[in-house]
Structures are given as structure tokens and as C-alpha cells.
Design a protein around this motif. Structure first.
Motif, PDB file in Angstrom:
ATOM      1  N   PHE A 114      -6.300   0.041   1.676  1.00 20.52           N
ATOM      2  CA  PHE A 114      -6.285  -0.844   0.526  1.00 20.52           C
ATOM      3  C   PHE A 114      -6.570  -0.093  -0.773  1.00 20.52           C
ATOM      4  N   LYS A 115      -7.542   0.831  -0.768  1.00 22.08           N
ATOM      5  CA  LYS A 115      -7.909   1.540  -1.993  1.00 22.08           C
ATOM      6  C   LYS A 115      -6.726   2.328  -2.539  1.00 22.08           C
ATOM      7  N   GLU A 153      -5.089  -7.166 -11.917  1.00 19.66           N
ATOM      8  CA  GLU A 153      -6.269  -6.915 -11.098  1.00 19.66           C
ATOM      9  C   GLU A 153      -5.853  -7.013  -9.639  1.00 19.66           C
ATOM     10  N   VAL A 154      -6.195  -6.010  -8.845  1.00 20.41           N
ATOM     11  CA  VAL A 154      -5.913  -6.023  -7.411  1.00 20.41           C
ATOM     12  C   VAL A 154      -7.246  -6.044  -6.692  1.00 20.41           C
ATOM     13  N   GLU A 155      -7.453  -7.032  -5.870  1.00 18.99           N
ATOM     14  CA  GLU A 155      -8.742  -7.181  -5.198  1.00 18.99           C
ATOM     15  C   GLU A 155      -8.565  -7.645  -3.763  1.00 18.99           C
ATOM     16  N   GLN A 156      -9.655  -7.561  -3.024  1.00 15.45           N
ATOM     17  CA  GLN A 156      -9.649  -7.943  -1.623  1.00 15.45           C
ATOM     18  C   GLN A 156     -10.718  -8.995  -1.389  1.00 15.45           C
ATOM     19  N   CYS A 208      -1.967  -0.553  -9.472  1.00 19.05           N
ATOM     20  CA  CYS A 208      -2.580  -0.619 -10.808  1.00 19.05           C
ATOM     21  C   CYS A 208      -1.971   0.417 -11.748  1.00 19.05           C
ATOM     22  N   SER A 228      -5.573  -9.528  -1.858  1.00 14.72           N
ATOM     23  CA  SER A 228      -5.246  -9.218  -0.471  1.00 14.72           C
ATOM     24  C   SER A 228      -6.329  -9.800   0.431  1.00 14.72           C
ATOM     25  N   THR A 245      -3.486   1.717  -1.915  1.00 12.25           N
ATOM     26  CA  THR A 245      -2.484   0.746  -2.363  1.00 12.25           C
ATOM     27  C   THR A 245      -2.862   0.157  -3.719  1.00 12.25           C
ATOM     28  N   LYS A 246      -4.129  -0.192  -3.879  1.00 11.77           N
ATOM     29  CA  LYS A 246      -4.606  -0.741  -5.148  1.00 11.77           C
ATOM     30  C   LYS A 246      -4.380   0.250  -6.288  1.00 11.77           C
ATOM     31  N   LYS A 247      -4.709   1.510  -6.047  1.00  9.73           N
ATOM     32  CA  LYS A 247      -4.549   2.539  -7.074  1.00  9.73           C
ATOM     33  C   LYS A 247      -3.095   2.659  -7.527  1.00  9.73           C
TER      34      LYS A 247
END
Length: 467
Positions: free
Chosen positions: A252-253, A271-274, A260, A243, A255-257
Motif C-alpha cells: 500500500f505505501k 489523499e490516499v488512505e487505508q 500521490c 483502500s 502504491t500510495k506514493k
């Protein structure tokens, strides 16, 4: 502070959205073209075509963007282009439209002329004339009237800097209304489905690492079904969902959770990262230096879709598209998918946006039953009014036009990824083409664009470019 439940708000208390909201989370039903999704869209009153005050804006403006003109009769036949046109006799070219009993025949025509004059006054900065026109428009404005009357009600509210009670109340339930809006109306689901389908088709089998770069991930609603589809492929690959970081607070945190967790349950390594733009550019240089044979890129950007209240600057979008273009040059068979809700490019800037916003209002009115009028008005105040605000600012209109030119320039030097027939047919099922007033057409060089239309008006366009 926790958001109040949907039924606590007077605007939504009769909407009965519990079952819909269960499907609005990170589940496979969000973008599915199955009957379950179609069934989640409320049944529509068929009396709209015969008795509604609303009349398609593109018929008034005579915009050539529409594939429907005065010498053609519209019929849904399930053909490849979604429509079959038959020539009609001159006497039958203009359909008869009878107004409602409480509506003046010339109301909408008069409003249209006033709106055009309003746009010209704004463009020429004729403030005194603008004030006179706005007073005339305000006399015809009505929050429960036709699409034209509602548009000028929202327009005059925006120009006066007023935020009415309904907007304030609806804002208290924004997150719940957001998910309900996304699930009820096909605008966002159509764009996400078509883009995801193109990404899946373009993905080479030999790629070991899949990198999907999303310009504005937001709630992450686009990606659950892609994750599920990737998990079903025989060859399991590492997937990185990146992202772009716009240096602002977001969720974002969370959404990432959620993403995943879904990937873990599906057995997909995700892996989801910014990343910021410069960090992303450096990452790409490292991959290029190492040969770039293991990695495959998909760049995704969704802009001006109705559920996207926050609008990004032209500078941010241009920088992203330039980076995406560079990736297509250096990484073989990569793809760029672009969803655009700003699809009216004919006539003046003001008239183009006028057509787009009125078409949205008409489609929302058509899809909501009369007994849920207040719920529809609440959603209009949250998701249509921001576009009306840009209509009230000529500077914002010019920025939208500049963005369209940037995207056109970007697409001119890249390969066009052809939309697959299967994907288009599934998208037609998603919007219930043939049983609704929504339909889909393909256009562009090599048929690399899919457009969602309501009657004669385009609402959302998805374009795909490749290496």
C-alpha cells in the motif's frame, strides 16, 4: 530481494515486453482506449480460427448464457450491441470444424464427458469413482495441447498437489509477468475502464469532496487515468481515495506514493488512505451527521478478474457491499461499480467454472503467437491455475455461487446506472472489437451492465448501481 528482469527467465526471454512494460506503470496508457493501447497488444495469428485445436467450450456445453446459438450466424458489424445475427438454414446451423492432423476427432468430446463426470463425482463425494476418472483424464492431459487438454493438465496437477517447474520459474518473475498480463490481455483494462467511465459520469458538479472507496486496491492500476481525467476538469475538487484494509501485508505505501506523485504532477489534490471497515463506517456516520451534502461517494469492487490471483472471502465482500448499499441510501447520487470475472451462472457449479476457465485458455491462446508458447504457458500457470484450483474444490465452487447470490440480492434493491453509449463504444475500441474475437454487449435492467465476451463466452462483467 529484487525481482529478476523479465528477459532473465527462459519463459519470457523472447517476449520483448520492454516497450509494453513502460506503459504498464502509472501512465495514462493503461486504460486508454486509444490506438496506442491497441498497438501494445501483440498481433495475433489469424490461422487460429482455421487450424487451432481449441474449440469454444460454450459450443460443447450449449450454455444459454451465450448470445450465440446454433441457429445464428455471427458477424461483426459495429452495431449498438456489437453483433448482428442473421438466421441461417437448418443445414447450415452447425459449422464444420476440422481437427488438426494430430488430433483425434473425439478427444475433446471425450474429455468433456469425463470432466462432467468428474464434477458429479466431486459433488457427490464419490472418491473412488473420482480417482478412476482422474486417471483417464490424466492420459489425455497435455500442457501444450488444446484448451481442454491444458485445463485437465492443470486440474490433475492441482488435485495431486504438484507444482511443476514452469510454475516455479514463472513465480520468480511474478510482478513483471503480472504487469505484462494486465497490459496484453483486455480483461482487467476493460473492467477498470468501464468502472472509471461510470464514476466520472455519475460525479455531480456541485460535490466538493469526492470519496472513492476501493475494496481491494492492490497495485492501484485502476486509478491513474481517473486521476488524470479529474485533473482536467474545470472545477478542482478534493479527492480522497480510500483502500479497505484487510489486515494483511501489502504494498500500500508504494502504491500510495506513486498515485500521490501522479496527482501532484497533474495538479490534483489527492489523499490516499487505508481504513478498516469499522473505521470507514464511523467516518460515514460523521459525514451523515453533518448533512453529507459536500461529500459524494463511489464504491468500487473488482472480484475474480483473471489478474487477481488472491481471492477474497464471501464474508469480506458481503460486508463491503452492505456498507456500499447504506451509502447509496444516505448520500445522494452515489454509485457502486462492481467488476466480476465469475460470470458463468448456468449449468452446475462445476460446468459454469469449466466454461469460464476454458474460455480464458482459448482467448490467451488466440492472442499469443505460436513462437511465444512458453511465455503463454507461464502466464497460464500464474493466472489461470488459481481458478483451476478452485475448480478442484467443491467447497470453493459453492462459495463462488454464494457470492453471486449476495451480489444479485444487493443489486435488486438499488437503482441501475445505465451504461453510456460513448463509454461502450470506447470500450469496444479498447478491445479492438471487429478486428479481434473479443466483443462487448450490454445487459441487465436499464442496461446497467457491460460484458466482455470472447466468441460466445462471457469473461468479465461490470455492473453499476446508484442511489
Amino acid at each position: 530481494m529484487m525481482q529478476p528482469e523479465l528477459q532473465d527467465s527462459p519463459c519470457f526471454q523472447d517476449l520483448h515486453m520492454d516497450s509494453v512494460m513502460e506503459n504498464c506503470g502509472f501512465s495514462s496508457s493503461i486504460l486508454s482506449s486509444s490506438s496506442e493501447v491497441s498497438a501494445s497488444i501483440p498481433n495475433v495469428s489469424r490461422e487460429y480460427n482455421e487450424s487451432s485445436n481449441s474449440f469454444p467450450i460454450y459450443d460443447w456445453l450449449n450454455l444459454e448464457e451465450s448470445s450465440i446459438n446454433s441457429s445464428q450466424d455471427l458477424s461483426f458489424d459495429g452495431s449498438e450491441n456489437g453483433l448482428e445475427f442473421s438466421e441461417t438454414s437448418p443445414s447450415a446451423q452447425q459449422p464444420l470444424v476440422f481437427p488438426a492432423e494430430d488430433q483425434d476427432v473425439d478427444d475433446d468430446v471425450g474429455i468433456l464427458h469425463l470432466l462432467r463426470a468428474c464434477g458429479e463425482a466431486m459433488e457427490k463425494e464419490q472418491q473412488e469413482l473420482l480417482e478412476v476418472i482422474l486417471k483417464r483424464l490424466e492420459e489425455k492431459a497435455h500442457p501444450k495441447g488444446s484448451a481442454f487438454q491444458r485445463l485437465i493438465y492443470y486440474l490433475t496437477q492441482s488435485l495431486d498437489g504438484r507444482l511443476d517447474y514452469l510454475t516455479q520459474e514463472a513465480s520468480k518473475n511474478f510482478h513483471v509477468a503480472f504487469r505484462a498480463f494486465y497490459q496484453i490481455f483486455p480483461y482487467g483494462r476493460f473492467a477498470h475502464f468501464v468502472a472509471n467511465s461510470a464514476i466520472l459520469r455519475a460525479m455531480p458538479e456541485e460535490a466538493e469532496v469526492i470519496l472513492i472507496v476501493d475494496f481491494d486496491m492492490g497495485e492501484g492500476l485502476q486509478w491513474p487515468t481517473l486521476i488524470e481525467s479529474l485533473s482536467r476538469k474545470q472545477r478542482r475538487r478534493s479527492v480522497r481515495l480510500i483502500s479497505v484494509n484487510h489486515n494483511e501485508w501489502n504494498n500500500f505505501k508504494r502504491t500510495k506514493k506513486l498515485l500521490c506523485e501522479q496527482a501532484f504532477c497533474s495538479g490534483l489534490k489527492l489523499e490516499v488512505e487505508q481504513m478498516g471497515m469499522e473505521e470507514l463506517r464511523s467516518e460515514m456516520k460523521k459525514m451523515k451527521k453533518n448533512g453529507g451534502r459536500r461529500e459524494w461517494f463511489a464504491f468500487n469492487i473488482m472480484g475474480d478478474l483473471p489478474h487477481q490471483v488472491k481471492q477474497r472471502s464471501v464474508t469480506q465482500i458481503s460486508e463491503f457491499l452492505i456498507l456500499a448499499s447504506e451509502a447509496l441510501i444516505h448520500f445522494d447520487r452515489s454509485i457502486v461499480t462492481v467488476g466480476d470475472g465469475n460470470v458463468s451462472h448456468l449449468g452446475s457449479l462445476f460446468e459454469g467454472q469449466l466454461g469460464r476457465i476454458t474460455a480464458l485458455l482459448e482467448s490467451m491462446e488466440w492472442q499469443f503467437p505460436l513462437e511465444l508458447e512458453e511465455a503463454r504457458m507461464a502466464m497460464e500457470s500464474l493466472f489461470v491455475v488459481p481458478s483451476v484450483c478452485s475448480l478442484a474444490s467443491f467447497e470453493k465452487l459453492e462459495e463462488r455461487a454464494r457470492l453471486s447470490r449476495v451480489m444479485a440480492k444487493m443489486g435488486s434493491g438499488l437503482g441501475k446506472w445505465r451504461m453510456s453509449r460513448d463509454s461502450i463504444e470506447e470500450a469496444r475500441e479498447l478491445v479492438r472489437e471487429g478486428d479481434s474475437l473479443y466483443w462487448i454487449r450490454t445487459e441487465g435492467e436499464n442496461q446497467n451492465q457491460a460484458v466482455l465476451c470472447f466468441l460466445g463466452a462471457p469473461l468479465v462483467r461490470v455492473s453499476c448501481w446508484c442511489s
